[in-house]
Write a protein that holds these residues in place. Structure first.
Motif, short mmCIF file in Angstrom:
data_model
loop_
_atom_site.label_atom_id
_atom_site.label_comp_id
_atom_site.label_asym_id
_atom_site.label_seq_id
_atom_site.Cartn_x
_atom_site.Cartn_y
_atom_site.Cartn_z
N LYS A 1 0.82 -1.21 0.00
CA LYS A 1 0.00 0.00 0.00
C LYS A 1 0.86 1.26 0.00
CE LYS A 1 -4.06 -2.03 2.25
NZ LYS A 1 -4.94 -2.04 3.45
N ASP B 1 -7.76 -2.00 -8.54
CA ASP B 1 -7.25 -1.75 -7.19
C ASP B 1 -5.73 -1.61 -7.31
OD1 ASP B 1 -6.25 -1.93 -4.59
OD2 ASP B 1 -7.72 -3.41 -3.96
N GLU C 1 -4.70 -7.84 -10.59
CA GLU C 1 -5.68 -6.75 -10.59
C GLU C 1 -6.86 -7.09 -11.51
OE1 GLU C 1 -2.42 -5.52 -13.55
OE2 GLU C 1 -2.51 -6.36 -11.54
N ASP D 1 -9.00 -9.64 -9.59
CA ASP D 1 -9.75 -8.92 -8.56
C ASP D 1 -10.97 -8.22 -9.16
OD1 ASP D 1 -9.59 -7.50 -5.67
OD2 ASP D 1 -10.06 -5.98 -7.18
N ARG E 1 -14.90 -9.18 -8.52
CA ARG E 1 -15.85 -8.18 -8.03
C ARG E 1 -17.08 -8.12 -8.93
NH1 ARG E 1 -15.97 -2.59 -9.11
NH2 ARG E 1 -13.84 -2.61 -9.90
N LYS F 1 -8.07 -9.64 1.08
CA LYS F 1 -9.15 -8.69 0.76
C LYS F 1 -10.51 -9.38 0.74
CE LYS F 1 -10.59 -5.49 -2.93
NZ LYS F 1 -10.16 -4.85 -4.21
#
Length: 336
Positions: free
Chosen positions: A63, A272, A280, A283, A287, A330
């Motif tokens: 992060k 993200d 990514e 992910d 979603r 996550k």
């Protein structure tokens, strides 16, 4: 062909560290760890993971990692459909092929890495920069595409196919000879056979200790990599045991089409940015699969050269473990 260039971010190599509250020691530690992480030597990438005690520490580093430098190059064209293309080199053969051949006539936004190589390159971040820029033109559709693609259908076929889509559709999949943009992703527990296959390829042997350290009991497995094709139906029986729920979905991979409404509902972004050049797309696809988002596959074909820009080496595989750690952290509640 009208092209304009915008400098969107200054490289950390040419300016002070933008986190002014950090002291020089933490700045140096970030650079040191990133040097290990981006190394072409698998042993150094493994050494990178030794510096973290648990998943939380690793994810916190991800992060805080800077996003690197980037430049926007715009190619003027039809702004109803805008193509966002991350690239390492705007003047390289892949980017040139995109603008002069594959997507010619459409408005294109290339987001180029600030340096070659950029030590802090983040593909998800660069795509998001391009998407933000594209949304300023209020397009109907935004196309995300890697640069290492090849032309099959003319861009007019893309226009026609998108014009025939119902208004309630927000995410569109294309067709590729490799089945790259419609391959199934399985989330599950790997079988003994999967372990043998990875051992033969040299992957499991290297990564086993890292996976154990970060408690990676589940795997993300794409049936795209299962050859020959007739073995694909056996994936969920021989290679992975999918979970009872939320475990199978279609992956967008390197090419996807999104409505402006979808982008707005996603906060103006699609990826993200904690992910560092891996997962990514998984992910995002996951979603989409867990939300009430209408999707469709259109009759527009485009090919994928797969890995020509970033490669498919063992060191890249090892770097990808960090993204797998973040993915399962996550979405942990969905897999319990």
């Amino acid at each position: 062909m009208n092209i304009k260039t915008i400098n969107t971010h200054i490289s950390r190599k040419r300016c002070p560290f933008d986190r002014v509250e950090k002291n020089e020691l933490s700045f140096s530690l970030m650079d040191y760890r990133n040097g290990l992480f981006t190394s072409n030597d698998p042993k150094k990438v493994m050494e990178f993971y030794d510096g973290f005690e648990n998943c939380g520490e690793l994810i916190q580093w991800m992060k805080e990692r800077p996003r690197g430098a980037s430049y926007i190059h715009e190619v003027e064209g039809d702004r109803d459909i805008i193509v966002v293309i991350p690239t390492a080199d705007f003047n390289g053969k892949y980017a040139v092929n995109c603008r002069e051949n594959i997507f010619r006539g459409l408005h294109m936004i290339f987001v180029e890495s600030g340096e070659i190589p950029d030590p802090y390159f983040n593909g998800a971040h660069n795509v998001n920069i391009g998407v933000k820029r594209a949304m300023e033109y209020n397009p109907k559709w935004i196309v995300f595409s890697n640069d290492d693609m090849y032309k099959i259908d003319d861009v007019e076929q893309l226009r026609i196919s998108l014009s025939e889509i119902p208004e309630n559709v927000d995410v569109v999949y294309a067709v590729s000879p490799e089945n790259r943009f419609s391959d199934q992703i399985y989330i599950g527990r790997p079988t003994f056979i999967y372990g043998i296959l990875n051992f033969i390829r040299g992957k499991k042997r290297i990564a086993k200790n890292i996976q154990k350290k970060f408690h990676l009991d589940l795997e993300i497995i794409s049936d795209f990599y299962i050859k020959p094709r007739f073995l694909k139906p056996l994936v969920k029986f021989l290679i992975v045991r999918p979970l009872k729920k939320n475990s199978t979905f279609i992956n967008i991979s390197s090419f996807g089409i999104f409505s402006s409404k979808f982008i707005k509902n996603s906060g103006g972004l699609i990826f993200d940015e904690v992910y560092i050049n891996g997962n990514e797309d998984v992910d995002l696809s996951y979603r989409i699969s867990t939300q009430s988002i209408n999707t469709i596959q259109i009759n527009y074909k485009i090919g994928d050269l797969i890995g020509k820009t970033l490669g498919l080496s063992i060191d890249r595989y090892l770097r990808g473990i960090s993204c797998t750690v973040y993915f399962f952290s996550k979405w942990q509640a969905n897999f319990e």
